[in-house]
Scaffold this motif. Structure first.
Motif, PDB file in Angstrom:
ATOM      1  N   LYS A 158       0.848  -1.190   0.000  1.00 44.79           N
ATOM      2  CA  LYS A 158       0.000   0.000   0.000  1.00 44.79           C
ATOM      3  C   LYS A 158       0.887   1.245   0.000  1.00 44.79           C
ATOM      4  O   LYS A 158       1.873   1.311   0.740  1.00 44.79           O
ATOM      5  N   TRP A 159       0.519   2.238  -0.830  1.00 46.77           N
ATOM      6  CA  TRP A 159       1.284   3.479  -0.863  1.00 46.77           C
ATOM      7  C   TRP A 159       1.090   4.258   0.435  1.00 46.77           C
ATOM      8  O   TRP A 159      -0.020   4.362   0.955  1.00 46.77           O
ATOM      9  N   ILE A 160       2.200   4.786   0.931  1.00 45.75           N
ATOM     10  CA  ILE A 160       2.214   5.538   2.188  1.00 45.75           C
ATOM     11  C   ILE A 160       2.645   6.969   1.892  1.00 45.75           C
ATOM     12  O   ILE A 160       3.719   7.197   1.329  1.00 45.75           O
ATOM     13  N   GLY A 161       1.807   7.935   2.263  1.00 48.44           N
ATOM     14  CA  GLY A 161       2.137   9.334   2.020  1.00 48.44           C
ATOM     15  C   GLY A 161       3.308   9.790   2.879  1.00 48.44           C
ATOM     16  O   GLY A 161       3.410   9.433   4.057  1.00 48.44           O
ATOM     17  N   VAL A 162       4.206  10.579   2.294  1.00 53.20           N
ATOM     18  CA  VAL A 162       5.403  11.074   2.978  1.00 53.20           C
ATOM     19  C   VAL A 162       5.143  12.495   3.471  1.00 53.20           C
ATOM     20  O   VAL A 162       4.618  13.328   2.719  1.00 53.20           O
ATOM     21  N   PRO A 163       5.480  12.810   4.727  1.00 57.77           N
ATOM     22  CA  PRO A 163       5.325  14.184   5.219  1.00 57.77           C
ATOM     23  C   PRO A 163       6.092  15.175   4.346  1.00 57.77           C
ATOM     24  O   PRO A 163       7.182  14.877   3.860  1.00 57.77           O
ATOM     25  N   ILE A 164       5.521  16.356   4.148  1.00 56.39           N
ATOM     26  CA  ILE A 164       6.143  17.380   3.318  1.00 56.39           C
ATOM     27  C   ILE A 164       7.106  18.207   4.164  1.00 56.39           C
ATOM     28  O   ILE A 164       6.725  18.786   5.184  1.00 56.39           O
ATOM     29  N   LEU A 165       8.353  18.265   3.734  1.00 51.31           N
ATOM     30  CA  LEU A 165       9.365  19.075   4.415  1.00 51.31           C
ATOM     31  C   LEU A 165      10.256  19.665   3.332  1.00 51.31           C
ATOM     32  O   LEU A 165      10.987  18.961   2.657  1.00 51.31           O
ATOM     33  N   ARG A 166      10.198  20.964   3.151  1.00 52.44           N
ATOM     34  CA  ARG A 166      10.873  21.596   2.024  1.00 52.44           C
ATOM     35  C   ARG A 166      12.380  21.706   2.213  1.00 52.44           C
ATOM     36  O   ARG A 166      13.147  21.407   1.315  1.00 52.44           O
ATOM     37  N   ASN A 167      12.811  22.146   3.377  1.00 49.74           N
ATOM     38  CA  ASN A 167      14.229  22.422   3.581  1.00 49.74           C
ATOM     39  C   ASN A 167      14.846  21.414   4.543  1.00 49.74           C
ATOM     40  O   ASN A 167      15.359  21.772   5.601  1.00 49.74           O
ATOM     41  N   GLY A 168      14.769  20.139   4.176  1.00 54.74           N
ATOM     42  CA  GLY A 168      15.300  19.153   5.087  1.00 54.74           C
ATOM     43  C   GLY A 168      15.210  17.741   4.557  1.00 54.74           C
ATOM     44  O   GLY A 168      14.982  17.507   3.370  1.00 54.74           O
ATOM     45  N   VAL A 169      15.380  16.805   5.470  1.00 53.30           N
ATOM     46  CA  VAL A 169      15.405  15.379   5.156  1.00 53.30           C
ATOM     47  C   VAL A 169      14.322  14.674   5.966  1.00 53.30           C
ATOM     48  O   VAL A 169      14.123  14.974   7.147  1.00 53.30           O
ATOM     49  N   VAL A 170      13.628  13.746   5.319  1.00 46.65           N
ATOM     50  CA  VAL A 170      12.620  12.934   5.994  1.00 46.65           C
ATOM     51  C   VAL A 170      13.079  11.479   5.985  1.00 46.65           C
ATOM     52  O   VAL A 170      13.451  10.945   4.934  1.00 46.65           O
ATOM     53  N   LYS A 171      13.057  10.870   7.164  1.00 46.33           N
ATOM     54  CA  LYS A 171      13.392   9.452   7.280  1.00 46.33           C
ATOM     55  C   LYS A 171      12.215   8.698   7.887  1.00 46.33           C
ATOM     56  O   LYS A 171      11.291   9.308   8.439  1.00 46.33           O
ATOM     57  N   ALA A 172      12.263   7.379   7.781  1.00 45.57           N
ATOM     58  CA  ALA A 172      11.206   6.541   8.339  1.00 45.57           C
ATOM     59  C   ALA A 172      11.834   5.404   9.141  1.00 45.57           C
ATOM     60  O   ALA A 172      12.577   4.596   8.585  1.00 45.57           O
ATOM     61  N   LYS A 173      11.546   5.370  10.425  1.00 43.54           N
ATOM     62  CA  LYS A 173      11.946   4.234  11.249  1.00 43.54           C
ATOM     63  C   LYS A 173      10.831   3.192  11.153  1.00 43.54           C
ATOM     64  O   LYS A 173       9.726   3.414  11.657  1.00 43.54           O
ATOM     65  N   ILE A 174      11.136   2.093  10.482  1.00 42.11           N
ATOM     66  CA  ILE A 174      10.107   1.085  10.226  1.00 42.11           C
ATOM     67  C   ILE A 174      10.370  -0.156  11.081  1.00 42.11           C
ATOM     68  O   ILE A 174      11.458  -0.741  11.024  1.00 42.11           O
ATOM     69  N   GLU A 175       9.380  -0.525  11.846  1.00 39.15           N
ATOM     70  CA  GLU A 175       9.493  -1.688  12.731  1.00 39.15           C
ATOM     71  C   GLU A 175       8.712  -2.857  12.148  1.00 39.15           C
ATOM     72  O   GLU A 175       7.481  -2.889  12.183  1.00 39.15           O
ATOM     73  N   PHE A 176       9.460  -3.813  11.593  1.00 42.01           N
ATOM     74  CA  PHE A 176       8.841  -5.035  11.084  1.00 42.01           C
ATOM     75  C   PHE A 176       8.846  -6.095  12.183  1.00 42.01           C
ATOM     76  O   PHE A 176       9.786  -6.183  12.977  1.00 42.01           O
ATOM     77  N   ARG A 177       7.809  -6.916  12.195  1.00 42.86           N
ATOM     78  CA  ARG A 177       7.739  -8.012  13.156  1.00 42.86           C
ATOM     79  C   ARG A 177       7.569  -9.314  12.387  1.00 42.86           C
ATOM     80  O   ARG A 177       6.620  -9.467  11.624  1.00 42.86           O
ATOM     81  N   ARG A 178       8.493 -10.232  12.612  1.00 41.40           N
ATOM     82  CA  ARG A 178       8.435 -11.513  11.905  1.00 41.40           C
ATOM     83  C   ARG A 178       7.463 -12.466  12.581  1.00 41.40           C
ATOM     84  O   ARG A 178       7.391 -12.537  13.810  1.00 41.40           O
ATOM     85  N   ALA A 179       6.712 -13.186  11.756  1.00 45.36           N
ATOM     86  CA  ALA A 179       5.879 -14.264  12.260  1.00 45.36           C
ATOM     87  C   ALA A 179       6.773 -15.446  12.632  1.00 45.36           C
ATOM     88  O   ALA A 179       7.969 -15.458  12.323  1.00 45.36           O
ATOM     89  N   LEU A 180       6.197 -16.456  13.276  1.00 44.50           N
ATOM     90  CA  LEU A 180       6.994 -17.608  13.690  1.00 44.50           C
ATOM     91  C   LEU A 180       7.653 -18.274  12.493  1.00 44.50           C
ATOM     92  O   LEU A 180       8.830 -18.655  12.544  1.00 44.50           O
ATOM     93  N   SER A 181       6.917 -18.390  11.385  1.00 43.16           N
ATOM     94  CA  SER A 181       7.490 -19.016  10.183  1.00 43.16           C
ATOM     95  C   SER A 181       8.683 -18.222   9.665  1.00 43.16           C
ATOM     96  O   SER A 181       9.675 -18.800   9.198  1.00 43.16           O
TER      97      SER A 181
END
Length: 273
Positions: free
Chosen positions: A158-181
């Motif tokens: 699914k597409w995720i909208g990115v926050p708008i920041l004109r004079n800077g850098v945007v990062k994303a801390k993404i927390e994935f959780r693995r299933a048992l498999s």
């Protein structure tokens, strides 16, 4: 072929290849015998130019594939033991044909997120040439303190909208959780690839493989850079830094190995200088 002849041939080939890695007089005249590291890889430049090498713990960026290894490199550049200069190799290779490319179609700025942020925050470009950019350690930071936005819950594909920041850098801390498999498969062999897609303003889409475990440290989202990141400090003819990113999308070949939802924490940094 006799061993002696084979040895001579190898020495000849080695010398010929090393000679191709010589740097300009401007860079070498600035660095002299000061400490220097090579980024993201390319240790042949050390021998070819007789440099005073002070390597980080994991001296090839694509090999820092866990938060622990990334942290080791980050602490190195954060310490008083960090090199005076970094020579950022921009010459295309068989591994990466763009300055911001990495191994296995990855995005260089996401290989070791904390380390790359510290380099860009603590070093500034002095010389640009065809093969490399020379960075020098500085006192004033490049970025402001982080502005962390509330976490969001998202799903794969699914597409995720990115926050708008004109004079800077945007990062994303993404927390994935693995299933048992996924945990079992990762333990016994390896899991299938996970990808990140960048949708640029204008509609074009760029896709890279993603190092899942390092995503929690903050992957680079906006702006999308195709040149050496010190170019963040300069603008192109349109007044922009890099390419604006409107959305990202995370996908993988075996979604059953992960929990269906993951958490995205956006982090913004203003460029101070």
């Amino acid at each position: 072929m006799a061993f002696g002849s084979y040895r001579k041939k190898l020495i000849k080939v080695t010398r010929e290849r090393i000679e191709k890695e010589t740097l300009s007089k401007e860079i070498l005249g600035e660095v002299k015998r000061h400490s220097v590291d090579i980024y993201p890889w390319g240790t042949a430049y050390i021998l070819a130019n007789n440099l005073n090498w002070k390597p980080r713990p994991v001296f090839q960026s694509y090999a820092a594939y866990t938060p622990w290894l990334d942290e080791a490199n980050y602490n190195f550049f954060k310490s008083n033991n960090s090199p005076s200069y970094i020579i950022w190799i921009t010459k295309g290779t068989d591994i990466a044909r763009l300055p911001t490319g990495s191994i296995d179609e990855r995005y260089l700025l996401n290989d070791e997120p904390k380390t790359i942020h510290k380099i860009l925050d603590s070093y500034e470009p002095l010389f640009y040439e065809e093969k490399a950019v020379l960075l020098k350690r500085k006192e004033a930071p490049t970025f402001s303190r982080p502005n962390e936005l509330p976490g969001e819950i998202h799903t794969f594909d699914k597409w995720i909208g990115v926050p708008i920041l004109r004079n800077g850098v945007v990062k994303a801390k993404i927390e994935f959780r693995r299933a048992l498999s996924g945990k079992i498969k990762r333990l016994l062999y390896k899991e299938k690839e996970v990808f990140i897609e960048y949708k640029l303003k204008g509609g074009s889409i760029i896709k890279h493989r993603l190092v899942v475990d390092n995503a929690i440290s903050g992957i680079w989202v906006h702006p999308y850079m195709t040149d050496v990141p010190p170019a963040l400090k300069s603008r192109d003819a349109t007044g922009k830094r890099g390419k604006a990113v409107s959305h990202i999308k995370i996908s993988c070949q075996e979604k059953e190995n992960f929990e269906p939802h993951f958490i995205v924490n956006w982090v913004e940094y203003i460029i101070l200088q």
